[in-house]
Design a protein around this motif. Structure first.
Motif, mmCIF file in Angstrom:
data_model
loop_
_atom_site.group_PDB
_atom_site.id
_atom_site.type_symbol
_atom_site.label_atom_id
_atom_site.label_comp_id
_atom_site.label_asym_id
_atom_site.label_seq_id
_atom_site.Cartn_x
_atom_site.Cartn_y
_atom_site.Cartn_z
ATOM 1 N N ASP A 43 0.855 -1.181 0.000
ATOM 2 C CA ASP A 43 0.000 0.000 0.000
ATOM 3 C C ASP A 43 0.890 1.229 0.000
ATOM 4 N N THR A 44 0.355 2.351 -0.485
ATOM 5 C CA THR A 44 1.113 3.593 -0.377
ATOM 6 C C THR A 44 1.149 4.085 1.067
ATOM 7 N N ASP A 45 0.231 3.600 1.896
ATOM 8 C CA ASP A 45 0.227 3.867 3.332
ATOM 9 C C ASP A 45 0.923 2.692 4.017
ATOM 10 N N ILE A 46 2.080 2.939 4.606
ATOM 11 C CA ILE A 46 2.873 1.843 5.136
ATOM 12 C C ILE A 46 2.210 1.169 6.330
ATOM 13 N N VAL A 47 1.410 1.898 7.099
ATOM 14 C CA VAL A 47 0.707 1.281 8.226
ATOM 15 C C VAL A 47 -0.379 0.343 7.703
ATOM 16 N N ALA A 48 -1.100 0.788 6.674
ATOM 17 C CA ALA A 48 -2.120 -0.073 6.067
ATOM 18 C C ALA A 48 -1.476 -1.318 5.456
ATOM 19 N N ALA A 49 -0.336 -1.145 4.794
ATOM 20 C CA ALA A 49 0.375 -2.295 4.221
ATOM 21 C C ALA A 49 0.787 -3.267 5.320
ATOM 22 N N SER A 50 1.187 -2.731 6.465
ATOM 23 C CA SER A 50 1.609 -3.582 7.580
ATOM 24 C C SER A 50 0.451 -4.402 8.119
ATOM 25 N N VAL A 51 -0.699 -3.771 8.266
ATOM 26 C CA VAL A 51 -1.878 -4.489 8.760
ATOM 27 C C VAL A 51 -2.316 -5.540 7.749
ATOM 28 N N LYS A 52 -2.283 -5.212 6.465
ATOM 29 C CA LYS A 52 -2.642 -6.195 5.434
ATOM 30 C C LYS A 52 -1.729 -7.420 5.512
ATOM 31 N N ALA A 53 -0.427 -7.177 5.693
ATOM 32 C CA ALA A 53 0.519 -8.284 5.779
ATOM 33 C C ALA A 53 0.249 -9.137 7.013
ATOM 34 N N TYR A 54 -0.032 -8.483 8.139
ATOM 35 C CA TYR A 54 -0.303 -9.205 9.390
ATOM 36 C C TYR A 54 -1.560 -10.053 9.253
ATOM 37 N N VAL A 55 -2.600 -9.473 8.673
ATOM 38 C CA VAL A 55 -3.865 -10.191 8.495
ATOM 39 C C VAL A 55 -3.693 -11.337 7.497
ATOM 40 N N HIS A 56 -2.908 -11.098 6.440
ATOM 41 C CA HIS A 56 -2.644 -12.154 5.466
ATOM 42 C C HIS A 56 -1.973 -13.349 6.134
ATOM 43 N N ALA A 57 -1.000 -13.068 7.001
ATOM 44 C CA ALA A 57 -0.313 -14.150 7.711
ATOM 45 C C ALA A 57 -1.264 -14.896 8.645
ATOM 46 N N LEU A 58 -2.129 -14.159 9.333
ATOM 47 C CA LEU A 58 -3.089 -14.803 10.238
ATOM 48 C C LEU A 58 -4.044 -15.707 9.467
ATOM 49 N N ASN A 59 -4.489 -15.249 8.299
ATOM 50 C CA ASN A 59 -5.375 -16.089 7.486
ATOM 51 C C ASN A 59 -4.671 -17.365 7.040
ATOM 52 N N LYS A 60 -3.366 -17.261 6.748
ATOM 53 C CA LYS A 60 -2.604 -18.457 6.401
ATOM 54 C C LYS A 60 -2.533 -19.423 7.577
ATOM 55 N N LEU A 61 -2.343 -18.869 8.769
ATOM 56 C CA LEU A 61 -2.270 -19.719 9.960
ATOM 57 C C LEU A 61 -3.567 -20.476 10.189
ATOM 58 N N MET A 62 -4.673 -19.898 9.747
ATOM 59 C CA MET A 62 -5.970 -20.539 9.946
ATOM 60 C C MET A 62 -6.256 -21.596 8.888
ATOM 61 N N GLY A 63 -5.423 -21.648 7.823
ATOM 62 C CA GLY A 63 -5.644 -22.621 6.765
ATOM 63 C C GLY A 63 -4.911 -23.913 7.033
ATOM 64 N N GLU A 64 -4.940 -24.796 6.045
ATOM 65 C CA GLU A 64 -4.271 -26.086 6.158
ATOM 66 C C GLU A 64 -2.766 -25.896 6.127
ATOM 67 N N PRO A 65 -2.021 -26.575 6.994
ATOM 68 C CA PRO A 65 -0.563 -26.454 6.959
ATOM 69 C C PRO A 65 -0.007 -27.086 5.688
ATOM 70 N N PRO A 66 1.072 -26.509 5.123
ATOM 71 C CA PRO A 66 1.664 -27.081 3.915
ATOM 72 C C PRO A 66 2.338 -28.397 4.202
ATOM 73 N N ALA A 67 2.419 -29.243 3.195
ATOM 74 C CA ALA A 67 3.099 -30.523 3.351
ATOM 75 C C ALA A 67 4.599 -30.305 3.396
ATOM 76 N N LYS A 68 5.277 -31.120 4.178
ATOM 77 C CA LYS A 68 6.726 -31.023 4.303
ATOM 78 C C LYS A 68 7.381 -31.833 3.189
ATOM 79 N N HIS A 69 8.290 -31.189 2.460
ATOM 80 C CA HIS A 69 9.031 -31.880 1.415
ATOM 81 C C HIS A 69 10.298 -32.486 1.990
ATOM 82 N N PRO A 70 10.772 -33.590 1.416
ATOM 83 C CA PRO A 70 12.073 -34.113 1.818
ATOM 84 C C PRO A 70 13.172 -33.200 1.303
ATOM 85 N N GLN A 71 14.339 -33.312 1.890
ATOM 86 C CA GLN A 71 15.470 -32.502 1.471
ATOM 87 C C GLN A 71 16.491 -33.373 0.789
ATOM 88 N N LEU A 72 17.167 -32.829 -0.234
ATOM 89 C CA LEU A 72 18.255 -33.539 -0.903
ATOM 90 C C LEU A 72 19.579 -32.938 -0.480
#
Length: 509
Positions: free
Chosen positions: A480-509
């Motif tokens: 956002d052009t408003d950095i406080v609004a951008a910060s809240v959007k990012a925080y809310v986006h992360a919270l919505n991700k936390l409420m969703g299904e966790p991603p599957a863990k991939h093996p490492q090479l």
């Protein structure tokens, strides 16, 4: 193949293992299209057996992408290999990449298997993968710490079983260039059937040597390098694709090889991956960092002005930096908007296009010129949208000199508005405390990062927020052009991700 190195990009598989960098199917498809434009030889689209979502993403990419081979990862297990074969059924040129650990420490502590048992599983896995495709890659996980005799034995057996690519991973980033190069040379000289396979390397960056180790392997006969855009990946990341490619091209006099990469697509692809993953590129990052072609020293500036090659070994334009970009504004219509998105490799369906266009028009009312970076941020905001339990409705922040900042926030929570008024050490702190008051999710803030998308005082600020809750880590982004609004959007986006299904863990090479 003697004069060409294949680029095997694993951004969508290994790169996704960066904490919080998990991607949804739309995001993965956007990146896959960018990798196709970049002309990478192989796209490792994911690990189909990890989850239904990973299977669907690999299948969607395999069904659409035609300019690159599409690869699916599979452990040396029948179910994994069958899942990969099914997901890749629609690919024009599919590859199954199967692996098993071979170092004594992995055999003892992780697999609890003998060398003979691992040898048998490796052979069986390659043979099963061959039922689906002739293009089979075998990886000896932790090959850098594997006993040389056993490594030669299992590589020979994998090639006899039908593997056409043999990958030697430095799984924990332990190797140094000279010894890693010698390991590749040793395998090519000691394994009797080594001429029947392409040797590949997959280097991790724990000691900052992933690119150096990869190049040392190329010097010793490796003809495939596995890497990621921006070096994205678990822990310290993987070999950075852009660095490997430009080192081989710039120093072709030394290496005598090249890639088929369209280098002008490097910077646009880097920006897309950074935006989608939430991992910003550091300013002094080689090739794709904002300062990669900046000269502040008066001596350097004078030299470049007189003759560029005094201080620049490659041109900025050759990797995709350009000053001649289409600039959109509030008078730009749908056709110009769609055309520029398509030039950036972004394809949106009807609803997504209309929603993004409306966001563009709203931004254009506040910002005189809209650059490519702004467009990618808008697209990311739309494409990365997850099921929104929380949604920003209204925000008012008061921050006077000498006074405690206060935030009045209203969120939609499951469709119903809830409000809170809180104070904090600064406007962002106050706004975050209001979010915490409303959501009551007790997530720990692990990272808060702000990046100006473009120059100028009217630039959009792109904020990344990393949250941890119950051992799960997610990244949220907001612009956002408003950095406080951008910060809240990012925080809310992360919270919505936390409420969703966790991603599957991939093996490492």
């Amino acid at each position: 193949m003697a004069d060409r190195v294949l680029i095997f990009d694993t951004t969508l598989r290994d790169g996704e293992q960066s904490p919080g960098a998990s991607m949804n199917q739309d995001e993965k498809m956007q990146i896959a299209r960018a990798l196709e434009r970049l002309r990478v030889d192989v796209i490792e689209a994911g690990f189909p057996s990890a989850s239904k979502g990973d299977f669907a993403s690999v299948k969607a990419i395999a069904d659409e992408i035609r300019g690159s081979q599409i690869c699916g990862l599979a452990r040396a297990r029948e179910a994994d290999i069958d899942g990969a074969g099914e997901a890749l059924a629609g690919a024009a040129d599919p590859r199954i990449h199967t692996f098993i650990a071979t170092s004594d420490i992995h055999l003892r502590a992780k697999l609890k298997m003998s060398r003979d048992e691992v040898h048998e599983m490796a052979v069986a896995a390659v043979k099963r993968a061959r039922k689906y495709t002739d293009n089979v890659e075998f990886s000896a996980e932790d090959a850098g710490r594997t006993d040389s005799d056993f490594l030669c034995r299992i590589v020979e057996a994998a090639i006899d079983a039908g593997a056409t690519t043999i990958n030697i991973p430095d799984t924990v980033g332990y190797a140094i260039p000279h010894e890693f190069g010698e390991r590749i040379r040793m395998l090519r000289e000691r394994v009797p059937n080594s001429d029947r396979a392409t040797f590949s390397v997959h280097c991790h960056n724990d000691l900052g040597l992933a690119v150096s180790n990869s190049l040392a392997a190329v010097e010793n006969g490796a003809r495939q390098v596995e890497c990621t855009v921006n070096g994205l990946g678990e822990r310290a990341g993987n070999a950075a694709m852009e660095e490997v490619v430009m080192a081989l091209r710039t120093r072709s006099d030394h290496f005598g090889v090249d890639t088929r990469i369209e280098t002008t697509e490097i910077v646009p692809t880097s920006r897309l991956v950074a935006t989608v993953s939430g991992f910003a590129v550091q300013n002094n990052k080689a090739i794709v960092g904002a300062n990669a072609f900046a000269h502040e020293s008066g001596i350097h500036q004078d030299g470049v002005l007189k003759e560029r090659e005094t201080y620049e070994i490659i041109t900025a334009e050759s990797v995709g930096w350009s000053r001649n970009r289409m600039v959109l504004g509030k008078l730009s219509g749908r056709n110009a908007f769609r055309t520029r998105l398509e030039e950036l490799g972004v394809h949106l369906d009807g609803d997504q296009f209309e929603a993004t266009f409306e966001r563009f028009k709203a931004l254009a009312d506040r910002k005189r010129e809209i650059f490519d970076e702004d467009l990618l941020a808008l697209v990311n905001d739309e494409v990365t949208r997850v099921a929104e339990r929380f949604k920003l409705a209204r925000l008012h922040v008061c921050s006077d000199t000498g006074q405690t900042p206060e935030a009045q926030l209203t969120l939609e929570v499951d469709g119903a508005e809830q409000s809170a008024t809180t104070s904090g050490d600064g406007p962002v702190d106050a706004a975050f405390k209001a979010v915490e008051t409303i959501t009551d999710l007790d997530a720990e803030l692990k990272l808060y990062s702000v990046n100006a998308i473009t120059g100028g005082t009217d630039a959009q600020g792109e904020v990344t927020v990393r949250l941890e809750r119950g051992g799960r880590i997610v990244n949220g982004q907001g612009a956002d052009t408003d950095i406080v609004a951008a910060s809240v959007k990012a925080y809310v986006h992360a919270l919505n991700k936390l409420m969703g299904e966790p991603p599957a863990k991939h093996p490492q090479l």
